[in-house]
Design a protein around this motif. Structure first.
Motif, PDB file in Angstrom:
ATOM      1  N   UNK B 196       0.840  -1.205   0.000  1.00 48.85           N
ATOM      2  CA  UNK B 196       0.000   0.000   0.000  1.00 48.85           C
ATOM      3  C   UNK B 196       0.869   1.248   0.000  1.00 48.85           C
ATOM      4  N   UNK B 197       1.977   1.178   0.735  1.00 50.87           N
ATOM      5  CA  UNK B 197       2.863   2.333   0.804  1.00 50.87           C
ATOM      6  C   UNK B 197       3.431   2.646  -0.578  1.00 50.87           C
ATOM      7  N   UNK B 198       3.913   1.605  -1.260  1.00 52.06           N
ATOM      8  CA  UNK B 198       4.451   1.808  -2.618  1.00 52.06           C
ATOM      9  C   UNK B 198       3.367   2.358  -3.539  1.00 52.06           C
ATOM     10  N   UNK B 199       2.149   1.819  -3.411  1.00 57.08           N
ATOM     11  CA  UNK B 199       1.042   2.294  -4.232  1.00 57.08           C
ATOM     12  C   UNK B 199       0.756   3.767  -3.957  1.00 57.08           C
ATOM     13  N   UNK B 200       0.784   4.124  -2.672  1.00 57.80           N
ATOM     14  CA  UNK B 200       0.474   5.501  -2.307  1.00 57.80           C
ATOM     15  C   UNK B 200       1.501   6.458  -2.890  1.00 57.80           C
ATOM     16  N   UNK B 201       2.756   6.035  -2.901  1.00 59.51           N
ATOM     17  CA  UNK B 201       3.774   6.889  -3.509  1.00 59.51           C
ATOM     18  C   UNK B 201       3.414   7.181  -4.960  1.00 59.51           C
ATOM     19  N   UNK B 202       2.983   6.148  -5.677  1.00 60.93           N
ATOM     20  CA  UNK B 202       2.620   6.365  -7.080  1.00 60.93           C
ATOM     21  C   UNK B 202       1.412   7.283  -7.178  1.00 60.93           C
ATOM     22  N   UNK B 203       0.432   7.054  -6.317  1.00 65.09           N
ATOM     23  CA  UNK B 203      -0.781   7.874  -6.386  1.00 65.09           C
ATOM     24  C   UNK B 203      -0.440   9.348  -6.180  1.00 65.09           C
ATOM     25  N   UNK B 204       0.478   9.605  -5.240  1.00 68.25           N
ATOM     26  CA  UNK B 204       0.806  10.980  -4.911  1.00 68.25           C
ATOM     27  C   UNK B 204       1.693  11.619  -5.982  1.00 68.25           C
ATOM     28  N   UNK B 205       2.569  10.822  -6.577  1.00 72.14           N
ATOM     29  CA  UNK B 205       3.532  11.390  -7.519  1.00 72.14           C
ATOM     30  C   UNK B 205       3.017  11.418  -8.954  1.00 72.14           C
ATOM     31  N   UNK B 206       2.190  10.482  -9.329  1.00 71.73           N
ATOM     32  CA  UNK B 206       1.794  10.390 -10.740  1.00 71.73           C
ATOM     33  C   UNK B 206       0.454  11.056 -11.017  1.00 71.73           C
TER      34      UNK B 206
END
Lengths: 210, 531
Positions: B196-206
């Motif tokens: 989830x953490x890795x996913x959240x990074x993508x959600x926030x950055x992309x």
């Protein structure tokens, strides 16, 4: 007002969470503007001459004046955050008011510039009448000008609304040295919007000057 | 019935649901909304699969067909897959898995649901006004200059939904950093939290890049500001760059959380500590990071420079490494485990097989020369459905079955659960495997009519889709029935480790009576049965 929200263990945890949340949000904002900047940089390299010439349609003196207004407002914001930390309510109100008034002045000047562009038939998609060999690229440049400064101005307006709300909260005595994360976060946001302009100004206004 | 207080019976009023800041209730709100959109998107798929039964365009015309696949793509990607595991299972589980009482920003969490509802309402309005026909990719100049459909409304809907996704990611990042229970170090976190953490990074950055891109599209189409218009020196390819800078990482938003779910299920039903914990954890971050560097493989034939194509091709191959690390570690976890064939496990095993096939065919597509042959054919369609449906939807359903007892306090019918997992697996393969062949033989995607020689494979695919559709209806029915007729699940029906299993089912509003203290690593399975 000095107990943490129910799901936090203590105020320190709550404060750290609020600060980290704001920084993550600003990262999002950087990427949001980053897409625009990347697109602009691409066209600037492919249509360099036309963009440099089109940049002369903008009045750098107005832009420079607005830059000074915005930097002063950031100073006021920093002073407001300091006042909140020290628990000086009157100072906090004063500096929040000064920040938002300078912000409003910036937006007003921006719209005066927009009105000026409209009078000169320089608004793509609305009233655009430029002749000559680089008319199309000029249109592209001005499209970027309106989108970029428009999105920036929208951020300013949101910021002013936040500051006015904070001013009202400060008047009611909501903030204290232990509890002023909202002021800190508004400060981060305001400085961020300021920095975006610091990049926009030379990119759009000063490109044609040399 | 005399139940102790839990999050479901704490208050029954409508406003207690619509104004809730309880992460568990918000998860239920998301579950209901995205289930609706899953069936809306599915209905569009049913219609165009029926059209594709016969070679000529007889059921729907080309324009309707274009609108149907656009609706299917937009709804399934933005209104179902992206919120699916993060917003439902992540919302429900993340605070409990880390021993917290809620997410860091509960009100923001509710706001993100409302943004989702607002955005999906706008997108639905676009569909009701007659739909749009650009495909879910909204490529310019088609979307700006030629399409005569409701592009602006649809795009604005997606734009708004994007903010909901950003806020969820932001909330998860801060929660994971700041809200962990005492003793819960990063390397004691469940792997679902890492995913989830890795996913959240993508959600926030992309996602913000998609936001600004869609805004530019609206400015061009709606206001006549031609950013991508070639007539004034704009470049439509730039739109594709910006779009895929988000949308390729978004593919990993649509698979990483599924990988997290599978890690939890595999280790639980093997009764064995997960193999290679740090490798699985870091491979999630590696996929998130590499995912930002491969967008150009969507533009191998769009006029991108050949050198850029080569670089993007090599980088795309690299994504296979962390993906394969995960598959190897899951397989090694299964090895000599005491495997039991419960419903969640069947879904997880299905995931491994289908994801592997989807991933391997991704390598075929990342190969420059081969991609020129299969580009924009059904091969591509089959590939990404193996990842997004065979992977993510299987994992989502596996996760729903795994944590259903925790969410509702009820056990569903295990027999029907296994039947549905099997039906979905069979239906899925029958639907999409023929599409690999069709694509390789040269059938292009996004056409409503096709030459006669493709009919047999298309009929197989449509037959598979009917089985798949029935398979999806099964859990909808027996899960709902379990609410009324299911046996009480108890705290921990699977004897799983993890903090979420230490609270009653359904959990009380505050999750834990006392904040737990963590003294051991995750997945202490098999300590009692070790040789």
């Amino acid at each position: 007002m000095t107990t943490p929200a129910h799901h936090f263990e203590d105020l320190g945890q709550q404060r750290e969470a609020a600060a980290l949340g704001m920084w993550v949000f600003l990262v999002t904002e950087i990427l949001f503007f980053g897409g625009l900047f990347a697109a602009f940089a691409f066209y600037r390299s492919t249509h360099y001459d036309a963009f440099a010439r089109a940049a002369n349609l903008l009045d750098w003196r107005v832009g420079a004046g607005n830059t000074a207004v915005l930097i002063t407002s950031s100073l006021m914001m920093a002073l407001a955050v300091r006042a909140a930390r020290l628990g000086r309510r009157r100072d906090l109100q004063l500096f929040l008011a000064a920040t938002s008034l300078l912000g409003a002045l910036f937006v007003a000047v921006k719209f005066w510039e927009y009105a000026h562009k409209a009078a000169e038939h320089l608004v793509p998609g609305f009233d655009f009448a430029v002749e000559g060999p680089w008319a199309q690229e000029t249109r592209l440049f001005l499209g970027f000008y309106f989108v970029m400064t428009g999105v920036h101005a929208l951020h300013m307006v949101i910021g002013i609304c936040v500051l006015v709300t904070l001013w009202e909260m400060a008047r009611r005595g909501v903030f204290s040295p232990e509890r002023h994360a909202l002021v800190e976060n508004a400060g981060l946001y305001w400085h961020f919007v300021d920095i975006v302009w610091i990049f926009l100004f030379p990119m759009l206004y000063l490109m044609g000057a040399h | 019935m005399n139940r102790p207080d839990d999050y479901l019976n704490a208050d029954y009023s409508v406003s207690s649901w619509l104004l809730t800041t309880d992460h568990k209730r918000i998860a239920i709100l998301y579950l209901l909304s995205i289930t609706l959109f899953f069936f809306v998107g599915g209905a569009a798929a049913v219609l165009f699969r029926l059209e594709l039964m016969t070679p000529p365009g007889d059921l729907v015309g080309p324009e309707t067909y274009n609108k149907l696949f656009t609706m299917h793509g937009v709804v399934m990607v933005f209104l179902f897959l992206i919120p699916s595991i993060p917003a439902v299972l992540g919302n429900f589980l993340l605070p409990m898995m880390i021993g917290a009482r809620d997410l860091a920003f509960p009100k923001l969490n509710l706001l993100s649901w409302y943004l989702f509802i607002l955005g999906s309402a706008v997108a639905t309005t676009a569909i009701l006004m007659g739909g749009l026909d650009t495909g879910w990719t909204f490529y310019t100049p088609y979307s700006t200059m030629f399409a005569h459909t409701n592009v602006v409304t649809g795009v604005l809907g997606v734009f708004i939904v994007g903010f909901s996704s950003i806020l969820t990611g932001l909330n998860f990042i801060v929660t994971t950093h700041k809200m962990r229970a005492p003793g819960l170090t990063w390397f004691r976190l469940p792997l679902f939290v890492w995913a989830l953490y890795a996913t959240s990074l993508i959600q926030v950055l992309a996602t913000p890049v998609l936001g600004i891109t869609l805004l530019l599209l609206v400015a061009e189409r709606g206001l006549g500001i031609g950013i991508f218009d070639p007539a004034i020196g704009g470049d439509p390819l730039l739109f594709q760059h910006l779009f895929w800078f988000y949308s390729h990482p978004a593919v990993y938003i649509m698979i990483l959380p599924g990988m997290g779910v599978v890690s939890e299920i595999i280790t639980c039903f093997s009764r064995k500590r997960i193999f290679g914990y740090p490798f699985i954890a870091f491979s999630s971050l590696a996929i998130a990071a590499l995912g930002f560097l491969v967008w150009g493989h969507h533009m191998f034939v769009s006029g991108q420079s050949a050198y850029a194509g080569m670089v993007f091709s090599i980088l795309s191959f690299l994504v296979a490494i962390p993906s394969a690390i995960k598959v190897f570690n899951w397989t090694a976890t299964l090895y000599r485990g005491s495997i039991s064939w419960q419903t969640p496990m069947l879904y997880a095993l299905g995931f491994i097989g289908l994801f592997t096939l989807g991933g391997m065919t991704g390598l075929v597509l990342a190969t420059l020369a081969v991609d020129i042959h299969v580009h924009d054919t059904y091969f591509v369609v089959a590939h990404f459905h193996y990842i997004m449906v065979g992977g993510m939807v299987m994992a989502y359903l596996g996760g729903i079955h795994f944590w259903w007892p925790k969410m509702t306090g009820k056990l569903y019918s295990e027999w029907w659960g296994r039947v549905s997992a099997a039906v979905i697996f069979i239906g899925f393969n029958l639907t999409f495997f023929p599409q690999f062949v069709l694509g390789y033989l040269g059938m292009p995607r996004r056409y409503h009519a096709y030459p006669d020689e493709f009919q047999v494979l298309n009929v197989l695919s449509t037959a598979g889709a009917s089985i798949l559709g029935a398979g999806y209806l099964l859990p909808f029915v027996y899960l709902l029935l379990s609410l009324k007729y299911g046996r009480d699940a108890g705290r921990n029906p699977w004897q799983a480790t993890g903090l979420e299993w230490r609270t009653p089912s359904p959990p009380p509003t505050e999750n834990f009576a006392r904040v737990p203290e963590v003294r051991e690593e995750a997945y202490a399975y098999g300590a009692e049965e070790a040789p």
